[in-house]
Write a protein that holds these residues in place. Structure first.
Motif, mmCIF file in Angstrom:
data_model
loop_
_atom_site.group_PDB
_atom_site.id
_atom_site.type_symbol
_atom_site.label_atom_id
_atom_site.label_comp_id
_atom_site.label_asym_id
_atom_site.label_seq_id
_atom_site.Cartn_x
_atom_site.Cartn_y
_atom_site.Cartn_z
ATOM 1 N N VAL A 1 12.715 52.582 15.688
ATOM 2 C CA VAL A 1 11.546 52.460 14.818
ATOM 3 C C VAL A 1 10.496 53.460 15.289
ATOM 4 O O VAL A 1 10.158 53.514 16.472
ATOM 5 N N PHE A 2 10.021 54.269 14.355
ATOM 6 C CA PHE A 2 8.974 55.244 14.632
ATOM 7 C C PHE A 2 7.679 54.709 14.035
ATOM 8 O O PHE A 2 7.626 54.382 12.849
ATOM 9 N N ARG A 3 6.640 54.648 14.848
ATOM 10 C CA ARG A 3 5.341 54.192 14.338
ATOM 11 C C ARG A 3 4.841 55.164 13.281
ATOM 12 O O ARG A 3 4.526 54.754 12.185
ATOM 13 N N THR A 4 4.733 56.425 13.619
ATOM 14 C CA THR A 4 4.387 57.484 12.664
ATOM 15 C C THR A 4 4.802 58.812 13.276
ATOM 16 O O THR A 4 4.949 58.926 14.489
ATOM 17 N N LEU A 5 4.986 59.796 12.428
ATOM 18 C CA LEU A 5 5.242 61.158 12.882
ATOM 19 C C LEU A 5 4.316 62.092 12.128
ATOM 20 O O LEU A 5 4.100 61.916 10.925
ATOM 21 N N ASP A 6 3.804 63.077 12.827
ATOM 22 C CA ASP A 6 3.037 64.121 12.157
ATOM 23 C C ASP A 6 3.992 64.949 11.312
ATOM 24 O O ASP A 6 5.169 65.091 11.646
ATOM 25 N N PRO A 7 3.506 65.525 10.208
ATOM 26 C CA PRO A 7 4.366 66.416 9.424
ATOM 27 C C PRO A 7 4.896 67.534 10.310
ATOM 28 O O PRO A 7 4.191 68.058 11.168
ATOM 29 N N GLY A 8 6.163 67.866 10.109
ATOM 30 C CA GLY A 8 6.764 68.933 10.898
ATOM 31 C C GLY A 8 8.264 68.795 10.988
ATOM 32 O O GLY A 8 8.859 67.882 10.416
ATOM 33 N N THR A 9 8.869 69.705 11.723
ATOM 34 C CA THR A 9 10.315 69.725 11.922
ATOM 35 C C THR A 9 10.610 69.515 13.397
ATOM 36 O O THR A 9 10.004 70.168 14.252
ATOM 37 N N TYR A 10 11.522 68.612 13.677
ATOM 38 C CA TYR A 10 11.860 68.235 15.046
ATOM 39 C C TYR A 10 13.363 68.410 15.262
ATOM 40 O O TYR A 10 14.168 67.995 14.420
#
Length: 111
Positions: free
Chosen positions: A85-94
Motif C-alpha cells: 500500500v502506497f500512501r501517495t506518490l508524487d507524479p513521476g517515473t520510478y
C-alpha cells in the motif's frame, strides 16, 4: 449553543463514516511477475492518491519486486500474491526490478 450543535454534527458524521475512504475504496493496480518478466512493463498508478499495488508471482521461481527510488521491496514465493500500500506518490517515473531476475525491469508511472 451553536458550537455544541456543530460538535454533535461532526461526531455524527464521523460515527457514520462519512468522508472517510476505506481500504476497499482505494485503487488496486495489479502486477504479474513471472520468471524474469514484469507485466506490465509500464505500471500506471494515480499520483497523490493512496493505492494498493497487488503483486502476483505466476512463475516457478521466487521473485522480489524492488524499487530503490520508492524504498520498497516485496519477495514472493512461486504462486504467491501480496500487496504494497502506497500512501501517495508524487507524479513521476520510478524504476522497479526483480532482484532475483536482474533482466526483469519495469517503470512505475505516477500521473
Amino acid at each position: 449553543m451553536q458550537h455544541v450543535r456543530s460538535l454533535a454534527l461532526a461526531c455524527a458524521v464521523m460515527a457514520a463514516g462519512i468522508g472517510f475512504a476505506s481500504a476497499n475504496d482505494m485503487p488496486v493496480i495489479k502486477v504479474e511477475m513471472k520468471d524474469g518478466v514484469i507485466i506490465p512493463e509500464i505500471i500506471e498508478v494515480p499520483a497523490n492518491t493512496r493505492f494498493k499495488l497487488e503483486i502476483s508471482n505466476t512463475g516457478a521461481s521466487p521473485v522480489e519486486f524492488e524499487s530503490m527510488e520508492l524504498k520498497r521491496e516485496k519477495a514472493l514465493a512461486a504462486g504467491a500474491t501480496s500487496a504494497i500500500v502506497f500512501r501517495t506518490l508524487d507524479p513521476g517515473t520510478y524504476d522497479v526490478f526483480d532482484d532475483f531476475h536482474p533482466e526483469a525491469k519495469a517503470k512505475l508511472v505516477a500521473k
